[in-house]
Enzyme design. Structure first.
Site, mmCIF file in Angstrom:
data_model
loop_
_atom_site.group_PDB
_atom_site.id
_atom_site.type_symbol
_atom_site.label_atom_id
_atom_site.label_comp_id
_atom_site.label_asym_id
_atom_site.label_seq_id
_atom_site.Cartn_x
_atom_site.Cartn_y
_atom_site.Cartn_z
ATOM 1 N N ARG A 1 0.893 -1.169 0.000
ATOM 2 C CA ARG A 1 0.000 0.000 0.000
ATOM 3 C C ARG A 1 0.924 1.210 0.000
ATOM 4 O O ARG A 1 1.539 1.535 1.025
ATOM 5 C CB ARG A 1 -0.894 -0.035 1.245
ATOM 6 C CG ARG A 1 -1.980 1.029 1.310
ATOM 7 C CD ARG A 1 -2.798 0.786 2.580
ATOM 8 N NE ARG A 1 -3.840 1.756 2.780
ATOM 9 C CZ ARG A 1 -5.096 1.630 2.344
ATOM 10 N NH1 ARG A 1 -5.439 0.552 1.681
ATOM 11 N NH2 ARG A 1 -5.992 2.555 2.583
ATOM 12 N N HIS B 1 -6.816 0.408 -7.113
ATOM 13 C CA HIS B 1 -7.094 -0.352 -5.890
ATOM 14 C C HIS B 1 -7.813 -1.648 -6.278
ATOM 15 O O HIS B 1 -8.980 -1.851 -5.953
ATOM 16 C CB HIS B 1 -7.945 0.478 -4.934
ATOM 17 C CG HIS B 1 -7.921 -0.005 -3.522
ATOM 18 N ND1 HIS B 1 -7.301 -1.182 -3.131
ATOM 19 C CD2 HIS B 1 -8.453 0.523 -2.377
ATOM 20 C CE1 HIS B 1 -7.444 -1.342 -1.830
ATOM 21 N NE2 HIS B 1 -8.135 -0.324 -1.350
ATOM 22 N N ASP C 1 -17.223 7.178 -3.042
ATOM 23 C CA ASP C 1 -16.020 7.136 -2.204
ATOM 24 C C ASP C 1 -15.801 8.549 -1.661
ATOM 25 O O ASP C 1 -16.482 9.505 -2.062
ATOM 26 C CB ASP C 1 -14.818 6.667 -3.038
ATOM 27 C CG ASP C 1 -13.579 6.378 -2.195
ATOM 28 O OD1 ASP C 1 -13.709 6.287 -0.955
ATOM 29 O OD2 ASP C 1 -12.480 6.263 -2.769
ATOM 30 N N GLN D 1 -9.705 -3.833 -3.641
ATOM 31 C CA GLN D 1 -11.048 -3.353 -3.317
ATOM 32 C C GLN D 1 -12.051 -3.780 -4.374
ATOM 33 O O GLN D 1 -13.175 -4.178 -4.064
ATOM 34 C CB GLN D 1 -11.037 -1.826 -3.193
ATOM 35 C CG GLN D 1 -12.405 -1.211 -2.918
ATOM 36 C CD GLN D 1 -12.933 -1.576 -1.548
ATOM 37 O OE1 GLN D 1 -12.256 -1.377 -0.550
ATOM 38 N NE2 GLN D 1 -14.148 -2.094 -1.492
ATOM 39 N N CYS E 1 -16.583 2.199 -0.235
ATOM 40 C CA CYS E 1 -15.422 1.361 0.080
ATOM 41 C C CYS E 1 -14.872 1.601 1.481
ATOM 42 O O CYS E 1 -14.085 0.793 1.967
ATOM 43 C CB CYS E 1 -14.339 1.551 -0.973
ATOM 44 S SG CYS E 1 -13.605 3.192 -0.968
ATOM 45 N N ARG F 1 -14.026 -7.812 1.752
ATOM 46 C CA ARG F 1 -12.590 -7.593 1.572
ATOM 47 C C ARG F 1 -11.825 -8.843 1.996
ATOM 48 O O ARG F 1 -10.864 -9.254 1.339
ATOM 49 C CB ARG F 1 -12.113 -6.379 2.378
ATOM 50 C CG ARG F 1 -12.530 -5.014 1.843
ATOM 51 C CD ARG F 1 -11.947 -4.720 0.464
ATOM 52 N NE ARG F 1 -10.504 -4.832 0.420
ATOM 53 C CZ ARG F 1 -9.657 -3.841 0.751
ATOM 54 N NH1 ARG F 1 -10.122 -2.667 1.143
ATOM 55 N NH2 ARG F 1 -8.355 -4.019 0.663
#
Length: 295
Positions: free
Chosen positions: A99, A126, A216, A129, A255, A283
């Site tokens: 990340r 991402h 988001d 996700q 998310c 997730r």
């Protein structure tokens, strides 16, 4: 192979990952047989809740082991080049989940690592996700004749979702404020697949035929000083009851983390429309599907 963005998988692979995730979630397979003894290095330059916990618990449930590597815990935080960190980690672990702040760092890590690299978030993508998002939609309404509206910033989460949704045949209608559009490359990649992709600036039009509305945060990590500017620029793009009244009982996804009162209201977050907590749980299951596929 690596998973730097969602279309590093081909379409059959993506469906296989989702099948594996669903089977593991349903208890149809015994997880420890998959990654017994495998190790995952988890490199974090940015803080995380869902990404860290889902990968760490996922590795444990699959019979493997995850090692948390904060940038200040290793030599990367003292100036070691990413390519040197990548080479060293490749001698210790079976895969790296990272990340990082920039997409360029993610690409460099993947270039120099000799083990699979999984993008747990970069400035442009991402995919971890997106796997959870698609698993959630598959569970809720399936992919056939389903339309998802993206309302908000054309950011990294949205770009990966746009491509992934098109890969599984979803129709996507996106509305972003002017100046916050998706990267043209992401749009072009999405348009190469079966899903119908419509890009615009009108939230009302985007949600009109939506089965699911997804948003988001407007203010991402590292943009805190732009909060006032962005909140003003995103006026009219909030997921609230007024906007959702223009749909036919569309469900809602986010998310997380959410800035309640900005991109989404508390009322919507706590309503019967939300798929947010199922999405968050997925997730874990989605990451397990990715780990089995790559490791």
């Amino acid at each position: 192979m690596n998973l730097i963005d969602i279309d590093d998988f081909d379409v059959p692979q993506l469906h296989r990952v989702l099948d594996t995730a669903a089977a593991l979630k349903a208890g149809e397979e015994e997880p420890p047989a998959h990654l017994d003894g495998a190790s995952l290095g988890m490199l974090f330059e940015r803080p995380s809740t869902r990404t860290r916990v889902s990968f760490e618990v996922g590795m444990t449930e699959l019979g493997g082991h995850a090692v948390f590597l904060g940038k200040d815990d290793i030599q990367l935080g003292r100036g070691e080049p990413i390519k040197d960190t990548a080479r060293a980690l490749s001698g210790y672990v079976d895969g790296v989940m990272a990340r990082v702040k920039t997409h360029e760092d993610m690409l460099e890590l993947a270039e120099y690592a000799d083990v699979p690299v999984i993008n747990g978030l970069s400035s442009e993508a991402h995919p971890a996700q997106t796997v959870a998002d698609l698993l959630t939609i598959r569970e809720h309404c399936g992919f056939e004749d389903t339309t998802v509206a993206w309302v908000g910033d054309g950011n990294n989460v949205g770009a990966s979702f746009l491509v992934g949704a098109a890969m599984v045949g979803l129709d996507v209608a996106a509305a972003t404020p002017e100046g916050y559009e998706f990267n043209p490359d992401a749009v072009e990649r999405a348009e190469a697949y079966d899903g119908d992709v419509t890009i615009g600036h009108d939230p009302d039009a985007a949600v009109a035929d939506a089965d699911i509305v997804y948003t988001d945060v407007w203010v991402s990590m590292g943009e805190e000083e732009r909060r006032a500017e962005k909140v003003a620029d995103f006026a009219g793009f909030q997921l609230n009851e007024e906007l959702l009244a223009k749909t036919d009982d569309a469900a809602v996804m986010h998310c997380l983390p959410a800035h309640r009162g900005e991109e989404i209201t508390d009322e919507v977050m706590e309503s019967d429309r939300e798929l947010i907590w199922a999405q968050a749980e997925n997730r874990l299951h989605g990451q397990k599907g990715v780990l089995v596929e790559l490791l």
